[in-house]
Design a protein around this motif. Sequence first.
Motif, PDB file in Angstrom:
ATOM      1  N   PHE A 156     -86.051 -18.863  12.162  1.00 33.13           N
ATOM      2  CA  PHE A 156     -85.514 -18.310  10.914  1.00 33.13           C
ATOM      3  C   PHE A 156     -86.483 -18.529   9.757  1.00 33.13           C
ATOM      4  O   PHE A 156     -86.714 -17.628   8.934  1.00 33.13           O
ATOM      5  CB  PHE A 156     -84.159 -18.951  10.585  1.00 33.13           C
ATOM      6  CG  PHE A 156     -83.006 -18.349  11.329  1.00 33.13           C
ATOM      7  CD1 PHE A 156     -82.887 -16.971  11.454  1.00 33.13           C
ATOM      8  CD2 PHE A 156     -82.025 -19.150  11.885  1.00 33.13           C
ATOM      9  CE1 PHE A 156     -81.820 -16.407  12.125  1.00 33.13           C
ATOM     10  CE2 PHE A 156     -80.957 -18.598  12.565  1.00 33.13           C
ATOM     11  CZ  PHE A 156     -80.848 -17.221  12.697  1.00 33.13           C
ATOM     12  N   GLU A 157     -87.058 -19.728   9.679  1.00 30.82           N
ATOM     13  CA  GLU A 157     -87.969 -20.026   8.577  1.00 30.82           C
ATOM     14  C   GLU A 157     -89.227 -19.171   8.657  1.00 30.82           C
ATOM     15  O   GLU A 157     -89.732 -18.695   7.632  1.00 30.82           O
ATOM     16  CB  GLU A 157     -88.327 -21.511   8.596  1.00 30.82           C
ATOM     17  CG  GLU A 157     -87.166 -22.418   8.198  1.00 30.82           C
ATOM     18  CD  GLU A 157     -87.518 -23.887   8.236  1.00 30.82           C
ATOM     19  OE1 GLU A 157     -88.539 -24.223   8.883  1.00 30.82           O
ATOM     20  OE2 GLU A 157     -86.789 -24.699   7.638  1.00 30.82           O
ATOM     21  N   HIS A 160     -88.354 -15.714   7.606  1.00 34.10           N
ATOM     22  CA  HIS A 160     -88.145 -15.697   6.156  1.00 34.10           C
ATOM     23  C   HIS A 160     -89.483 -15.639   5.435  1.00 34.10           C
ATOM     24  O   HIS A 160     -89.668 -14.857   4.488  1.00 34.10           O
ATOM     25  CB  HIS A 160     -87.367 -16.952   5.745  1.00 34.10           C
ATOM     26  CG  HIS A 160     -86.937 -16.972   4.306  1.00 34.10           C
ATOM     27  ND1 HIS A 160     -87.825 -17.171   3.277  1.00 34.10           N
ATOM     28  CD2 HIS A 160     -85.717 -16.810   3.723  1.00 34.10           C
ATOM     29  CE1 HIS A 160     -87.180 -17.142   2.121  1.00 34.10           C
ATOM     30  NE2 HIS A 160     -85.889 -16.932   2.363  1.00 34.10           N
ATOM     31  N   GLN A 161     -90.444 -16.458   5.876  1.00 36.73           N
ATOM     32  CA  GLN A 161     -91.771 -16.488   5.257  1.00 36.73           C
ATOM     33  C   GLN A 161     -92.505 -15.161   5.415  1.00 36.73           C
ATOM     34  O   GLN A 161     -93.321 -14.783   4.577  1.00 36.73           O
ATOM     35  CB  GLN A 161     -92.592 -17.629   5.847  1.00 36.73           C
ATOM     36  CG  GLN A 161     -92.053 -19.005   5.522  1.00 36.73           C
ATOM     37  CD  GLN A 161     -92.717 -20.105   6.325  1.00 36.73           C
ATOM     38  OE1 GLN A 161     -93.633 -19.842   7.112  1.00 36.73           O
ATOM     39  NE2 GLN A 161     -92.261 -21.337   6.152  1.00 36.73           N
ATOM     40  N   PHE A 165     -86.423 -10.642   6.207  1.00 34.23           N
ATOM     41  CA  PHE A 165     -85.028 -10.551   5.769  1.00 34.23           C
ATOM     42  C   PHE A 165     -84.966  -9.907   4.386  1.00 34.23           C
ATOM     43  O   PHE A 165     -85.825 -10.136   3.534  1.00 34.23           O
ATOM     44  CB  PHE A 165     -84.386 -11.940   5.695  1.00 34.23           C
ATOM     45  CG  PHE A 165     -84.303 -12.646   7.020  1.00 34.23           C
ATOM     46  CD1 PHE A 165     -83.616 -12.081   8.080  1.00 34.23           C
ATOM     47  CD2 PHE A 165     -84.921 -13.872   7.198  1.00 34.23           C
ATOM     48  CE1 PHE A 165     -83.543 -12.726   9.300  1.00 34.23           C
ATOM     49  CE2 PHE A 165     -84.850 -14.529   8.407  1.00 34.23           C
ATOM     50  CZ  PHE A 165     -84.161 -13.948   9.470  1.00 34.23           C
ATOM     51  N   SER A 167     -82.865  -9.163   0.683  1.00 31.63           N
ATOM     52  CA  SER A 167     -82.261 -10.087  -0.269  1.00 31.63           C
ATOM     53  C   SER A 167     -80.818 -10.427   0.080  1.00 31.63           C
ATOM     54  O   SER A 167     -80.338 -11.529  -0.198  1.00 31.63           O
ATOM     55  CB  SER A 167     -82.321  -9.486  -1.684  1.00 31.63           C
ATOM     56  OG  SER A 167     -81.681  -8.211  -1.710  1.00 31.63           O
ATOM     57  N   SER A 169     -79.487 -10.688   3.101  1.00 30.51           N
ATOM     58  CA  SER A 169     -79.362 -11.556   4.274  1.00 30.51           C
ATOM     59  C   SER A 169     -80.026 -12.908   4.084  1.00 30.51           C
ATOM     60  O   SER A 169     -79.724 -13.857   4.810  1.00 30.51           O
ATOM     61  CB  SER A 169     -79.959 -10.864   5.511  1.00 30.51           C
ATOM     62  OG  SER A 169     -81.331 -10.587   5.316  1.00 30.51           O
ATOM     63  N   THR A 170     -80.918 -13.035   3.109  1.00 31.52           N
ATOM     64  CA  THR A 170     -81.656 -14.285   2.923  1.00 31.52           C
ATOM     65  C   THR A 170     -80.728 -15.464   2.678  1.00 31.52           C
ATOM     66  O   THR A 170     -80.880 -16.534   3.279  1.00 31.52           O
ATOM     67  CB  THR A 170     -82.635 -14.161   1.747  1.00 31.52           C
ATOM     68  OG1 THR A 170     -83.607 -13.156   2.042  1.00 31.52           O
ATOM     69  CG2 THR A 170     -83.349 -15.483   1.498  1.00 31.52           C
ATOM     70  N   SER A 171     -79.738 -15.298   1.795  1.00 32.14           N
ATOM     71  CA  SER A 171     -78.835 -16.409   1.491  1.00 32.14           C
ATOM     72  C   SER A 171     -78.017 -16.801   2.707  1.00 32.14           C
ATOM     73  O   SER A 171     -77.754 -17.986   2.946  1.00 32.14           O
ATOM     74  CB  SER A 171     -77.909 -16.039   0.329  1.00 32.14           C
ATOM     75  OG  SER A 171     -77.120 -14.904   0.665  1.00 32.14           O
ATOM     76  N   VAL A 173     -78.953 -16.487   5.845  1.00 30.83           N
ATOM     77  CA  VAL A 173     -79.852 -17.196   6.760  1.00 30.83           C
ATOM     78  C   VAL A 173     -80.067 -18.625   6.272  1.00 30.83           C
ATOM     79  O   VAL A 173     -80.083 -19.563   7.073  1.00 30.83           O
ATOM     80  CB  VAL A 173     -81.199 -16.457   6.874  1.00 30.83           C
ATOM     81  CG1 VAL A 173     -82.200 -17.296   7.656  1.00 30.83           C
ATOM     82  CG2 VAL A 173     -81.012 -15.116   7.562  1.00 30.83           C
ATOM     83  N   ASP A 174     -80.216 -18.806   4.947  1.00 24.92           N
ATOM     84  CA  ASP A 174     -80.381 -20.147   4.400  1.00 24.92           C
ATOM     85  C   ASP A 174     -79.168 -21.014   4.704  1.00 24.92           C
ATOM     86  O   ASP A 174     -79.295 -22.200   5.036  1.00 24.92           O
ATOM     87  CB  ASP A 174     -80.599 -20.084   2.886  1.00 24.92           C
ATOM     88  CG  ASP A 174     -81.971 -19.520   2.527  1.00 24.92           C
ATOM     89  OD1 ASP A 174     -82.863 -19.541   3.407  1.00 24.92           O
ATOM     90  OD2 ASP A 174     -82.158 -19.070   1.380  1.00 24.92           O
ATOM     91  N   CYS A 177     -79.294 -21.983   8.377  1.00 26.36           N
ATOM     92  CA  CYS A 177     -80.267 -23.051   8.596  1.00 26.36           C
ATOM     93  C   CYS A 177     -79.682 -24.394   8.158  1.00 26.36           C
ATOM     94  O   CYS A 177     -79.883 -25.424   8.812  1.00 26.36           O
ATOM     95  CB  CYS A 177     -81.554 -22.770   7.831  1.00 26.36           C
ATOM     96  SG  CYS A 177     -82.572 -21.451   8.549  1.00 26.36           S
TER      97      CYS A 177
END
Length: 228
Positions: A156-157, A160-161, A165, A167, A169-171, A173-174, A177
């Motif tokens: 996932f990280e 993300h980098q 993902f 905007s 889905s980013t939260s 995924v965070d 994690c």
Amino acid sequence: MLDTSSADKLAAILGQFSVPMFAADRASATSDFKVVCINQAHATASGLEPAALKGVSIRSILPRSEADILIDHYVECAHNRAPLRYLVTLTLPDGIKQWDTTIQHVPLASGGDRVVGTGLPLAIDAAKAGTQMTYDNVRYFSALADMQLQNLVSMFETAHQQGLFNSNSTSRVDQLCGICRTVQRSVEDIRETIRRADPHKPPTRAIKKGDVGESTLRALCETALAKG
């Protein structure tokens, strides 16, 4: 990534894990397997010095009979191109230990073979085998769960980098994690409880290291190769 030609890069990859891990290569089917690297967890459990092992033949590290057994397992894994789990007794700087080991074949671009593996040093005491097996099983499966969670978080990280993902889905995924890390802490609590409860535990430095099962090691290899 696990098929990288750089020994230092491979060592850095294996160094991210808290379980004992190692890698060995052979240039061809008629060549000897030589150590590429071991991680610090393996060095702690085995007493071997990582820097002194690079490019060293397995036969130069172990007694002949033990080296033959180990190489036979590596050859079988490379031939079948499938994960292999086995028990083996090895004479190492930290003494004679039995290891519960799982290895995975990684094909190399040069045409050679690589095996990447991980192992758990086991206590050898037949009189207490039943109780010890229970403790070892808890260590095994808790380490397995920890490894799987770490693989998930790492994937996932990385995604993300790389901006994979959006905007929205980013939260999420965070948050996922964060949940994974919470579960990892709970798993570590279980492992710590076992370390304290086991009245016949081997040295603490060995118990702190877990073993990874066939499915997890396969997933690690497939994920790393896919990234490469």
